[in-house]
Design an enzyme around this catalytic site. Structure first.
Site, PDB file in Angstrom:
ATOM      1  N   ASP A 163       0.813  -1.207   0.000  1.00  0.00           N
ATOM      2  CA  ASP A 163       0.000   0.000   0.000  1.00  0.00           C
ATOM      3  C   ASP A 163       0.849   1.260   0.000  1.00  0.00           C
ATOM      4  OD1 ASP A 163      -2.658   1.197   0.152  1.00  0.00           O
ATOM      5  OD2 ASP A 163      -2.076   1.852   2.167  1.00  0.00           O
ATOM      6  N   MET A 173      -8.051   5.841   2.740  1.00  0.00           N
ATOM      7  CA  MET A 173      -8.134   7.042   1.916  1.00  0.00           C
ATOM      8  C   MET A 173      -6.864   7.315   1.116  1.00  0.00           C
ATOM      9  SD  MET A 173     -11.155   8.219   2.380  1.00  0.00           S
ATOM     10  CE  MET A 173     -10.926   9.816   1.599  1.00  0.00           C
ATOM     11  N   ARG A 174      -5.838   6.470   1.296  1.00  0.00           N
ATOM     12  CA  ARG A 174      -4.586   6.732   0.583  1.00  0.00           C
ATOM     13  C   ARG A 174      -4.790   6.680  -0.927  1.00  0.00           C
ATOM     14  NH1 ARG A 174      -1.153   3.668   3.295  1.00  0.00           N
ATOM     15  NH2 ARG A 174      -0.221   5.367   4.466  1.00  0.00           N
ATOM     16  N   ALA A 175      -5.662   5.783  -1.391  1.00  0.00           N
ATOM     17  CA  ALA A 175      -5.896   5.661  -2.826  1.00  0.00           C
ATOM     18  C   ALA A 175      -6.442   6.962  -3.409  1.00  0.00           C
ATOM     19  CB  ALA A 175      -6.853   4.506  -3.110  1.00  0.00           C
ATOM     20  N   VAL A 182      -3.547   9.482  -3.583  1.00  0.00           N
ATOM     21  CA  VAL A 182      -2.590   9.137  -4.641  1.00  0.00           C
ATOM     22  C   VAL A 182      -3.191   9.409  -6.013  1.00  0.00           C
ATOM     23  CG1 VAL A 182      -1.357   7.225  -5.725  1.00  0.00           C
ATOM     24  CG2 VAL A 182      -1.350   7.450  -3.243  1.00  0.00           C
TER      25      VAL A 182
END
Length: 671
Positions: free
Chosen positions: A194, A275-277, A280
């Site tokens: 991730d 929420m990283r997606a 990014v």
């Protein structure tokens, strides 16, 4: 050297080149993970990136590459206020070897000088070298867990901390993380997976003309490296200028509400975790616009960002292949294409993001899908156990839903590769004692060091309050942790196992054990036996998902050559012991205990089992016998192996205390 760029540009890996260039434009994207088969120019493309990056300004003489415009106030070589002289140098690409030590990665403190002189003598590691550059990890999926933990910490905090017995050093460590891997050798730990902003899949071109051109350029480079590099210098300079222009344009790129809602809706539709997606994707779409020379993010930027940022974040278990349903992606983007800031109030439907991808296919998950029931099979309604009766090969059945298994481990203490299964002497874990260091001191045992030095203080002429420490006084901490093992599955695929559709439950159990092996960083192998012989369905490998694929397609039927299966497993272990002598093995025999193949099958199986027992191989027998009448043959086999026996139902639990006993002692008694 800039020469590799033309090779990478030729292999047809447009997504790979784009992902690397986007990170060059905006390092905040978060790095790239490159997955692909061997020989596809993965490493060549990554190494070519450093030649395309603009030069960086650093404080002169600073070993930690501090930016003269904003020097690190905590830099060990500081303070740099005022920064004084600075120099410009090319951006570095630092390669982290898979077998690197912790001190090589984060740096090392001279413990002897720290104790005796009270000074922080620090030798920077690879994280310091990679600051403001590229940290490249080839075969990143084979990286040891303790190094993965250090990478995760540095990537999250933008700094590296070195702690040794109360002595601490901190320095900045912000780098572009690029990793390459061959999925056949095992998957990547989810936490590190991730952390990579983007991922790309690469494969060799199947176009003959393109392959010919790759060979031609490679030969031309071998004949005249300098001339070859000069021939492509102009094109590389143009790419470098475009990167600089995109970096300058990046702050001016506008990410409108419409594009932002498309990003959020896409991440929600594909059910990615966290929420990283979203973040990014937003950064990638912005970098795409800057790379194209635009100041507005378009739907095509969002689509490309999704294809690069989401596939590796959709895996629900290690047996799922990364990927993205492009039809579903287009449907989601089209549904939210009309929503910009001036139209955002026109759609009151709060369920849009969740339902935008609203028709997920039932088999959108892993290879198991949602249907866990076995398909009915012709000829599977009776057990072909009569001496003259054999059944033909039957179609493979689907595995039942995997479950969490009890912990199986190898008794005793090993010294194998770091993992999470069996006890082992390691460089990491709880301290169990002290010893004299062999080579460089890495983990100081402070109490033992003081105890060794104390009796000699008068003879050494100590006059002050501190101890007089000599190198002979230093003691290395002996630690105990966990190791990864070779888990070799020996699976009975005969007709008796296929009867009453038991094979679906058996495959589900083995699949569960494979999932456990993945989480515990084991190597796995698969031996199957049916009909007249046994075969190695999968040689020992770190690729657990490859084992799952072989298991899924495993056919059943025929007699039960139990002895052949045990003997083949014994041969596999013998060869693997020569290749990796430190890795201990755990053999999991999945069978109902029947032996019907070959002359005198029962006696031959007994002799094969006693051969295993004499070799003192840790083993477990998973008893697959079912029905109201049970013969207890698997239990008898476990006794001859000197192994523990467990039923399919008994595999389901949080622990298995006492299941795997002292196999060596039982082996002696069986012999």
């Amino acid at each position: 050297m800039s020469a590799p760029y033309p090779f990478a540009a030729l292999v047809g890996q447009d997504s790979l080149r784009l992902a690397l260039l986007l990170n060059a434009v905006s390092p905040a994207v978060g790095g790239v993970l490159v997955r692909g088969e061997k020989g596809t120019a993965k490493s060549t493309a990554v190494r070519a990136l450093s030649a395309l990056l603009p030069a960086v300004d650093v404080v002169a003489g600073c070993r930690f590459s501090c930016d003269p415009a904003a020097p690190d106030p905590a830099c060990p070589d500081g303070p740099h206020n005022p920064p004084g002289a600075f120099e410009s140098r090319p951006a570095r690409m630092v390669e982290l070897p898979v077998g690197a030590s912790e001190d090589r990665l984060v740096g090392a403190l001279d413990i002897e000088r720290a104790l005796a002189e009270g000074v922080k003598a620090f030798e920077p590691g690879l994280l310091a070298d990679a600051h403001r550059g590229i940290l490249y990890v080839d075969e990143v999926n084979l990286l040891h867990d303790h190094l993965v933990d250090l990478l995760l910490d540095a990537a999250a905090m933008g700094a590296s901390y070195v702690e040794r017995e109360g002595v601490s050093v901190r320095h900045a460590a912000r780098f572009l993380l690029v990793g390459t891997m061959n999925p056949e050798e095992g998957e990547l730990r989810p936490q590190l997976l991730d952390r990579f902003g983007l991922t790309v899949e690469v494969a060799a071109s199947r176009e003959p003309d393109q392959r010919v051109e790759v060979v031609r350029r490679r030969l031309a480079y071998d004949d005249d490296p300098a001339g070859f590099a000069a021939r492509w210098a102009g094109e590389e300079a143009a790419v470098r200028r475009r990167i600089v222009a995109a970096r300058e344009l990046l702050p001016s790129v506008r990410l409108g509400d419409g594009a932002l809602r498309q990003i959020a809706a896409t991440c929600a539709a594909f059910e990615v975790d966290g929420m990283r997606a979203d973040i990014v994707m937003a950064r990638t779409a912005t970098a795409l616009a800057a790379w194209a020379g635009r100041t507005e993010v378009l739907a095509e930027d969002v689509r490309q960002a999704a294809l690069l940022a989401l596939p590796h974040r959709r895996r629900r278990n290690p047996f799922d292949a990364p990927g993205l349903d492009e039809d579903k992606l287009d449907q989601t983007l089209e549904e939210f294409s009309g929503e910009d800031e001036n139209e955002s109030d026109d759609d009151p439907d709060p369920d849009g993001p969740g339902g935008g991808g609203g028709q997920p296919a039932p088999d959108d998950g892993g290879p198991q899908g949602g249907d866990t029931a076995a398909r009915p099979e012709a000829g599977a309604d009776g057990e072909p156990q009569t001496p003259g009766g054999t059944s033909g090969e039957q179609a493979p059945v689907r595995a039942a839903e995997p479950f969490r298994t009890k912990v199986l481990s190898v008794p005793g203490i090993g010294e194998g590769a770091a993992g999470r299964r069996s006890r082992a002497r390691t460089e990491h874990g709880r301290t169990t004692g002290a010893r004299r260091p062999r080579g460089a001191l890495t983990k100081l045992h402070l109490a033992a060091t003081v105890q060794a030095a104390a009796p000699h203080q008068r003879a050494r002429g100590r006059s002050g309050p501190g101890l007089v420490i000599r190198r002979d006084d230093l003691r290395q901490a002996a630690r105990e942790g966990r190791e990864g093992n070779l888990v070799l599955f020996v699976v009975d695929a005969s007709g008796s196992m296929a009867a009453r559709q038991r094979m679906s439950a058996v495959k589900g159990a083995v699949l569960s054990l494979l999932l456990d092996a993945y989480q515990r960083r084991d190597k796995v192998g698969l031996v199957t036996f049916r009909g007249a012989a046994a075969e190695v369905a999968l040689p020992p490998t770190s690729s657990v998902d490859a084992a799952a694929a072989r298991l899924e397609s495993l056919p059943t039927g025929g007699r039960t050559p139990l002895a052949a299966g045990l003997l083949r497993a014994h041969d596999v272990l013998r060869v693997e012991r020569l290749r990796d002598p430190a890795r201990r093995a755990l053999v999991v025999v999945v069978t109902d205990g029947r032996a019907t193949g070959g002359p005198e099958p029962v006696a031959l199986a007994g002799r094969a089992a006693r051969l295993f027992a004499a070799a003192r191989v840790a083993s477990v027998v998973v008893d697959c016998e079912s029905g109201p009448v049970r013969l207890g043959l698997a239990g008898q086999l476990a006794g001859e192996l000197g192994a523990a026996a467990v039923t399919l139902d008994e595999l389901r639990a949080d622990s298995i205390a006492g299941l795997v006993k002292d196999v060596q002692g039982r082996s002696r008694r069986a012999a």
